[in-house]
Scaffold this active site. Structure first.
Site, PDB file in Angstrom:
ATOM      1  CE1 TYR A  54      62.501 154.248 -24.773  1.00 55.11           C
ATOM      2  CE2 TYR A  54      63.175 152.175 -25.763  1.00 55.11           C
ATOM      3  CZ  TYR A  54      63.374 153.185 -24.844  1.00 55.11           C
ATOM      4  OH  TYR A  54      64.452 153.108 -24.009  1.00 55.11           O
ATOM      5  CG  ASP A  92      56.521 148.821 -26.310  1.00 54.83           C
ATOM      6  OD1 ASP A  92      55.988 148.826 -25.188  1.00 54.83           O
ATOM      7  OD2 ASP A  92      57.721 149.140 -26.497  1.00 54.83           O
ATOM      8  CE  LYS A  97      61.279 152.424 -19.187  1.00 55.10           C
ATOM      9  NZ  LYS A  97      60.960 152.447 -20.613  1.00 55.10           N
TER      10      LYS A  97
END
Ligand SMILES: *Cc1c(COP(=O)(O)O)cnc(C)c1O
Length: 377
Positions: free
Chosen positions: A103, A175, A200
């Protein structure tokens, strides 16, 4: 019921939390910022002093996430980035290694916090020998991986990464945002810290910003330091967001399964489409990380996928023509979203110009397929 409730049960029952004061099946929101001591100056039964330290509504959301991840302890932050920052800051004075293509916010954060670029190292998800080499040469205190990664959906074996990182004395942070605890339980595979952007799929309704760190069973020092830093730096999530998160998570198992099912179907449809040059989805047998993903994920491969068309102009034209799918950043919401990442990430990230990231929601899959078909036509 099984000995230990399964994830769908943990989520649906908010790990057993109700309003014990009124009998309400849903907990109340504790909004107080401060708590009254008795005449002998003892704290109330909650043990709470001030909301910056902790709060019952936040503890309830944390308990649900900890249980979903298979035990231990979770600590909520006001965003996924705040959670990542709290853990990374603990190791910022030493060597840190980050999976290439993780990310973008994670990479940017690492470059900001690890002030000496010679102490920040990168490795590829599919290259365990490369990870081994980085660990042997620099002995990073913290190694950050992400699987499946956002936005390129690369896959790394958590178990293999943990073995390498631990052999060299490091802490492995995973993650797991795109996988959700429904599909992957990184603690059981050797992760020392699990991180989620709860913004999310955990919350799933695009109306809460939050992040969470979950402790592994051993090597808890980094987790403990990150947890302590929350009160120290005032990085506390609001009770309303925590309450909405617990509410959103009640349907996590249903949502995650539906999104994964639809994403797999859409990946196959896109894969067969003449205008689509490449599909990145670990559920496709042709994906280079498929075997690893199949081994470490259960019940599906997540709701996130990316696909490529000829070039940036073609990608932007496709994004411009969808009508049901929303042109927006973020992922894991009940509504499907499409994004042209090359428009918002810098050139050094080497995002393919024709790449579109698609977060598959819970709409009827035939409507999503029809929307993509007309946009690609
Ligand atoms: C969105 C995201 C983050 C950051 O979380 P925020 O809640 O937006 O701060 C971190 N990791 C991944 C994989 C993400 O998708």
């Amino acid at each position: 019921m099984t000995d230990k409730p399964l994830p769908a049960t943990i989520a649906a029952t908010a790990a057993g939390h109700t309003n014990t004061a009124t009998g309400g099946v849903v907990s109340a929101i504790e909004t107080a910022t401060t708590f009254v001591r008795d005449a002998d100056y003892r704290l109330p039964a909650s043990g709470d002093i001030y909301r910056r330290d902790n709060n019952q509504t936040v503890r309830e959301a944390e308990a649900v996430i900890a249980a979903l991840e298979g035990g231990s302890e979770a600590v909520l932050f006001p965003s996924g980035i705040a959670a990542l920052a709290a853990a990374m800051r603990v190791h910022a004075g030493g060597h840190v290694a980050v999976q290439r293509g993780a990310y973008y916010g994670t990479e940017r954060l690492a470059s900001e916090l690890v002030t000496d670029p010679a102490r920040l190292h990168f490795f590829d998800a599919g290259d365990l020998a490369g990870l081994e080499a980085v660990c042997a040469a620099h002995r990073p205190g913290l190694v950050a991986i992400e699987t499946p990664s956002n936005p390129l959906l690369t896959v790394i074996s958590i178990e293999a990464a943990a073995a390498i990182v631990h052999r060299h004395g490091g802490i492995l942070m995973v993650d797991s945002t795109a996988a959700t605890p429904i599909h992957t339980r990184p603690r059981a595979l050797g992760a020392d810290i699990v991180v989620h952007s709860a913004t999310k799929a955990l919350n799933g309704h695009s109306d809460v910003l939050a992040g969470v760190l979950v402790a592994g069973s051993e090597r808890r020092e980094t987790f403990e330091a990150a947890k302590a830093s929350r009160a120290l730096t005032g990085a506390m999530v609001s009770p309303f967001d925590a309450w909405l998160l617990t509410r959103g998570m009640r349907t996590l198992a249903l949502r995650a399964m539906a999104m994964s099912r639809s994403a797999l179907h859409i990946a196959h449809v896109l894969d067969a489409h003449p205008k689509v040059t490449r599909v990145h989805y670990p559920g496709l047998p042709t994906h280079p990380g498929h075997a690893v993903a199949a081994a470490q994920m259960e019940g599906g491969f997540g709701g996130l996928l990316s696909f490529e068309v000829e070039n940036a102009a073609a990608a932007l034209a496709v994004a411009g023509r969808v009508s049901l799918i929303k042109r927006a950043t973020s992922l894991g919401g009940v509504e499907s979203m499409i994004e042209h990442r090359a428009s918002i990430e810098p050139a050094h990230r080497a995002i393919p110009p024709g790449l579109l990231r698609l977060s598959v929601g819970i709409e009827a899959v035939d409507d999503l397929v029809a929307d993509l078909a007309q946009a690609l036509a």
